[in-house]
Write a protein that holds these residues in place. Structure first.
Motif, PDB file in Angstrom:
ATOM      1  N   ASP A  58      -2.588  37.765  -5.028  1.00 39.10           N
ATOM      2  CA  ASP A  58      -1.723  37.148  -6.026  1.00 39.10           C
ATOM      3  C   ASP A  58      -2.573  36.621  -7.184  1.00 39.10           C
ATOM      4  N   ALA A  59      -1.941  36.008  -8.169  1.00 38.76           N
ATOM      5  CA  ALA A  59      -2.641  35.529  -9.366  1.00 38.76           C
ATOM      6  C   ALA A  59      -3.635  34.410  -9.058  1.00 38.76           C
ATOM      7  N   GLU A  60      -3.448  33.711  -7.937  1.00 40.62           N
ATOM      8  CA  GLU A  60      -4.373  32.637  -7.544  1.00 40.62           C
ATOM      9  C   GLU A  60      -5.516  33.160  -6.660  1.00 40.62           C
ATOM     10  N   ASN A  62      -5.329  34.752  -3.852  1.00 44.80           N
ATOM     11  CA  ASN A  62      -5.063  34.653  -2.420  1.00 44.80           C
ATOM     12  C   ASN A  62      -4.652  36.021  -1.891  1.00 44.80           C
ATOM     13  N   ILE A  64      -2.534  38.578   0.074  1.00 52.88           N
ATOM     14  CA  ILE A  64      -1.134  38.572   0.493  1.00 52.88           C
ATOM     15  C   ILE A  64      -0.909  39.505   1.675  1.00 52.88           C
ATOM     16  N   ASN A 107       4.688  39.130  -7.654  1.00 52.52           N
ATOM     17  CA  ASN A 107       3.649  38.113  -7.444  1.00 52.52           C
ATOM     18  C   ASN A 107       2.289  38.723  -7.125  1.00 52.52           C
ATOM     19  N   VAL A 108       2.217  40.048  -6.985  1.00 55.14           N
ATOM     20  CA  VAL A 108       0.939  40.723  -6.714  1.00 55.14           C
ATOM     21  C   VAL A 108       0.255  41.006  -8.045  1.00 55.14           C
ATOM     22  N   GLN A 109      -0.931  40.437  -8.227  1.00 54.01           N
ATOM     23  CA  GLN A 109      -1.690  40.592  -9.463  1.00 54.01           C
ATOM     24  C   GLN A 109      -2.654  41.767  -9.392  1.00 54.01           C
ATOM     25  N   TYR A 162      -4.989  46.461 -11.383  1.00 57.68           N
ATOM     26  CA  TYR A 162      -4.516  45.120 -11.704  1.00 57.68           C
ATOM     27  C   TYR A 162      -3.535  45.156 -12.871  1.00 57.68           C
TER      28      TYR A 162
END
Length: 193
Positions: A58-60, A62, A64, A107-109, A162
């Motif tokens: 994700d964008a942070e 993390n 997934i 939500n997947v970056q 990305y």
């Protein structure tokens, strides 16, 4: 016409494909080094079990979900693995990971693709190793990245897909590492997100 990527290079998938892509395939191909028998006769190729994996972030930054030979599909169904090839025998891609870009959750970056030597041989025993990105609809090769960098590493962070300003891009990372699965590479992946 396919692009031969160099380490660190970034490309726009839509620009290089000439149109908006809805599906892509990351193919991994390799051969074991050819050995020579007694007096130069006989011999054969070493069997090397390389494994392609895809980690969703994700964008942070993390993780997934992960797609690999023990989980052949992402939980959301957007990414599928072709299955485990334990020898590298045959022509073309030995393993493939298909991505339905339109179904990848918002939500997947980034999607990071790795390769690991499950049986522990290092890359000095591998030849003709490459990953390539294909248009999932036409199977036309868009880009190729040579992985045959000789060395004592047993893994490599290959490439990253990305999101950037509403489109998908590709970054050829080519960072060597160690470990028999993606798990050992996870701390190093975060440096490239």
């Amino acid at each position: 016409m396919s692009i031969n990527l160099s380490k660190g290079q970034k490309i726009s998938l839509n620009k290089e494909a000439g149109s908006s892509l809805s599906k892509v395939v990351m193919g991994l191909g390799w051969d074991g080094v050819q050995s020579r028998g007694l007096f130069g006769f006989g011999g054969g190729r070493a069997e090397i079990d390389l494994d392609a994996s895809c980690v969703m972030f994700d964008a942070e930054r993390n993780p997934i979900d992960t797609i690999w030979f023990r989980q052949l599909q992402s939980r959301d169904g957007s990414i599928r693995h072709s299955g485990d090839n334990r020898t590298g025998e045959g022509d073309g891609d030995d393993e493939q990971i298909s991505v339905d870009l339109g179904r990848v959750p918002g939500n997947v970056q980034s999607l990071v693709f790795t390769v690991n030597s499950f049986t522990g041989q290092n890359f000095s025993q591998v030849e003709n190793a490459s990953c390539r990105l294909l248009d999932g609809a036409s199977q036309r090769e868009i880009a190729r990245y040579n992985l045959s960098a000789l060395g004592d590493h047993t893994a490599q962070i290959m490439v990253k897909l990305y999101r950037h300003e509403g489109e998908w891009k590709l970054h050829a990372i080519g960072e060597p590492g160690y470990g028999s699965t993606f798990r050992e590479l996870t701390p190093h992946i975060s440096q490239h997100l």
